[in-house]
Design a protein around this motif. Structure first.
Motif, short mmCIF file in Angstrom:
data_model
loop_
_atom_site.label_atom_id
_atom_site.label_comp_id
_atom_site.label_asym_id
_atom_site.label_seq_id
_atom_site.Cartn_x
_atom_site.Cartn_y
_atom_site.Cartn_z
N THR A 159 0.81 -1.22 0.00
CA THR A 159 0.00 0.00 0.00
C THR A 159 0.84 1.27 0.00
N ARG A 160 2.10 1.16 0.42
CA ARG A 160 2.94 2.36 0.49
C ARG A 160 4.40 1.96 0.50
N LEU A 161 5.23 2.82 -0.11
CA LEU A 161 6.67 2.62 -0.11
C LEU A 161 7.30 3.75 0.69
N GLU A 162 8.14 3.37 1.65
CA GLU A 162 8.73 4.36 2.53
C GLU A 162 10.00 4.95 1.92
N GLU A 163 10.55 5.94 2.61
CA GLU A 163 11.75 6.61 2.16
C GLU A 163 12.92 5.63 2.09
N ALA A 164 13.72 5.73 1.02
CA ALA A 164 14.89 4.88 0.81
C ALA A 164 14.53 3.41 0.91
N ALA A 165 13.41 3.04 0.32
CA ALA A 165 12.94 1.66 0.41
C ALA A 165 13.87 0.68 -0.29
N PHE A 166 14.65 1.16 -1.27
CA PHE A 166 15.51 0.26 -2.04
C PHE A 166 16.98 0.61 -1.84
N LEU A 167 17.28 1.02 -0.65
CA LEU A 167 18.65 1.35 -0.32
C LEU A 167 19.50 0.09 -0.30
N LEU A 187 6.22 -3.25 -9.82
CA LEU A 187 5.31 -3.12 -8.68
C LEU A 187 3.86 -3.10 -9.14
N ALA A 188 3.57 -3.71 -10.27
CA ALA A 188 2.21 -3.69 -10.83
C ALA A 188 1.27 -4.54 -9.98
N HIS A 189 -0.01 -4.19 -10.07
CA HIS A 189 -1.08 -4.95 -9.41
C HIS A 189 -0.85 -5.03 -7.90
N ASN A 190 -0.63 -3.85 -7.29
CA ASN A 190 -0.61 -3.73 -5.84
C ASN A 190 -1.68 -2.73 -5.42
N ARG A 191 -1.53 -2.18 -4.23
CA ARG A 191 -2.54 -1.24 -3.72
C ARG A 191 -1.88 0.08 -3.33
N LEU A 192 -0.89 0.47 -4.07
CA LEU A 192 -0.17 1.70 -3.77
C LEU A 192 -1.04 2.92 -4.04
N THR A 193 -1.11 3.80 -3.05
CA THR A 193 -1.88 5.04 -3.20
C THR A 193 -0.97 6.26 -3.33
N GLY A 194 0.30 6.10 -3.01
CA GLY A 194 1.24 7.21 -3.11
C GLY A 194 2.65 6.73 -2.83
#
Length: 492
Positions: A64-72, A82-89
């Protein structure tokens, strides 16, 4: 000794194997630099992702959400799905320290807006997929800084407008595809779209929107059709507009041009866009120059073909050759090579670039055939006619030369045979007198006509008439032939 060394080596290798196996998150699939964690019901990112990951697939989960520096800590990350998820922002700084990402797939999520901070760290991004979301707005600075962007897909959203002014050629020199189809745009900023480079216009997809039928809109799409832009050619039937803005009055304006009969279409050529036209025949070599006003040793050149193919020195596939000065040569022109070619001259040191457009048309060479000479055909007709006449005169099947001379009466008299044969040459068929009251047939078969004298000698010889009635008729016909083909006057 050798056995002891093998055991020692195996003892050192086993911990490394256990570490490699443990580095792959549970339920995921690891293969070299690929990590696939699709359809695992994940609500957050895996706790540990291998450092060697170059392609990361997290599609079909519940994020639903990706935080700061998620792929550090993923310096090799190139592709992120990241297709077919529930990301709103996306939180600010989501892609910090992940600037090497070139392909980002955020399609089929629940994004409502593309904010300016979403992708500002992705300076190497080439492909961005945002279709099938709920996006209603794209901020003017959302695509800023993405100078390497080649393709952006925002179809099947709820956009009512788009900041076309933010993707001018100086900021996005490689942008060749911008898909804004299947949205809710009713009017287009014509001036901003006309200011876009030709290579952006040719890859701008606007079909299946709720456009209101207007002359300016219709004229723009008509011009794109005439120039062979793939965005119009491949989706011609899906370009619709609303008559007077009524949703129930949607028409395919390429098929119903009568609604725009009173519109004045814009002239060919867009102000400010350099353009030249070339024409070549199939099989001929063609050289296209890249004209630019920029000078210096820091210039680099790039061509874009009508099929959205990027061409850099020395060329590709042995059919296209590109030189250091920017010229592009087509070794052997084909019909498929026709279209708009775009050259870009880029000065990376001064952050400047210029474009030059070439409209190439390849046709088949036709050899003009000389028309028939009427004098020759007339002469040929005369010769053929003369040959036919000679064939008729000298190749007649019946060659019977009859002379009129007295002969004794009898059924086997030579005179009778000659009379019978000569009756075959008479223009009037022999009369039949087998029954009383019968008259001779009047049909004639004429192949070669000559003047016929009015006086014909058809008298019957009285000495033979009573004894041989049939012979009398034949003799009459023989006399008739003699009168027809004789030049002497016959007096009855």
């Amino acid at each position: 000794m050798i056995f002891a060394q093998c055991v020692a080596g195996l003892a050192l290798t086993l911990p490394l194997l256990r570490l490699a196996v443990a580095s792959c998150p549970p339920g995921c699939l690891c293969a070299c630099d690929i990590l696939s964690c699709g359809s695992q019901g994940l609500e957050q990112l895996p706790s540990h992702i291998p450092v060697s990951t170059g392609s990361l697939d997290l599609s079909h989960n519940r994020l639903t959400r990706l935080e700061e520096a998620a792929f550090l800590g993923l310096p090799r990350l190139d592709t992120l799905r990241l297709a077919h998820n529930r990301l709103t922002g996306l939180a600010p700084g989501t892609f910090r320290n992940a600037t090497g990402i070139r392909r980002l797939d955020l399609s089929s999520n629940e994004l409502h807006m593309v904010e300016h901070h979403y992708f500002q760290e992705l300076i190497s991004l080439e492909e961005l997929l945002l279709f099938n979301n709920r996006i209603t707005r794209v901020e003017s600075r959302a695509l800023a800084g993405m100078g390497s962007l080649h393709r952006a897909y925002l179809s099947h959203n709820r956009l009512t407008d788009f900041p076309f002014f933010s993707i001018q050629e100086h900021s996005h020199p490689f942008l060749g595809t911008l898909d804004l189809s299947s949205n809710r745009m009713s009017r287009l900023p014509m001036e901003d779209i006309a200011a876009l480079p030709t290579y952006v216009q040719s890859g701008l997809f606007l079909h299946n929107n709720t456009l209101i039928c207007e002359c300016s809109m219709y004229g723009m799409f008509r011009r794109w059709e005439q120039r062979g832009f793939g965005s119009v050619r491949d989706y011609r039937e899906e370009h619709t507009c609303l008559v007077f803005g009524e949703r129930r009055a949607s028409i395919r304006f390429f098929q119903h041009g009568r609604f725009f009969e009173n519109c004045t279409l814009p002239p060919e050529g867009t102000p400010g866009e350099p353009e030249t036209s070339l024409m070549a025949y199939v099989g001929d070599p063609v050289l296209m120059d890249c004209k630019t006003s920029m000078r210096g040793h820091h210039l680099s050149f790039l061509w874009i073909s009508p099929h959205q193919e990027y061409i850099i020195p020395p060329g590709n596939n042995g059919t296209l050759r590109m030189y250091v000065n920017g010229s592009l040569e087509i070794m052997e022109a084909r019909i498929a090579d026709s279209g708009i070619y775009l050259c870009m001259a880029i000065d990376r040191q001064r952050l400047q670039n210029e474009t030059w457009e070439v409209n190439m048309t390849v046709t088949t060479r036709y050899i003009e055939v000389e028309p028939f000479n009427t004098g020759f055909t007339t002469l040929l007709g005369c010769v053929v006619s003369l040959v036919l006449v000679l064939m008729y005169l000298y190749l007649t099947p019946c060659r019977c030369w009859c002379h009129r001379r007295p002969s004794p009466p009898g059924p086997t008299s030579p005179a009778n045979e000659c009379s019978a044969q000569s009756s075959m040459l008479t223009p009037t068929p022999p009369a039949t007198t087998e029954g009383p009251g019968r008259k001779a047939g009047s049909s004639k078969h004429v192949v070669f006509l000559e003047p016929i004298k009015e006086v014909q000698n058809g008298r019957l010889r009285p000495s033979l008439a009573p004894e041989h009635p049939k012979l009398t008729q034949l003799r009459g016909d023989a006399d008739s032939i003699s009168s027809v083909f004789s030049d002497a006057t016959i007096v009855p």
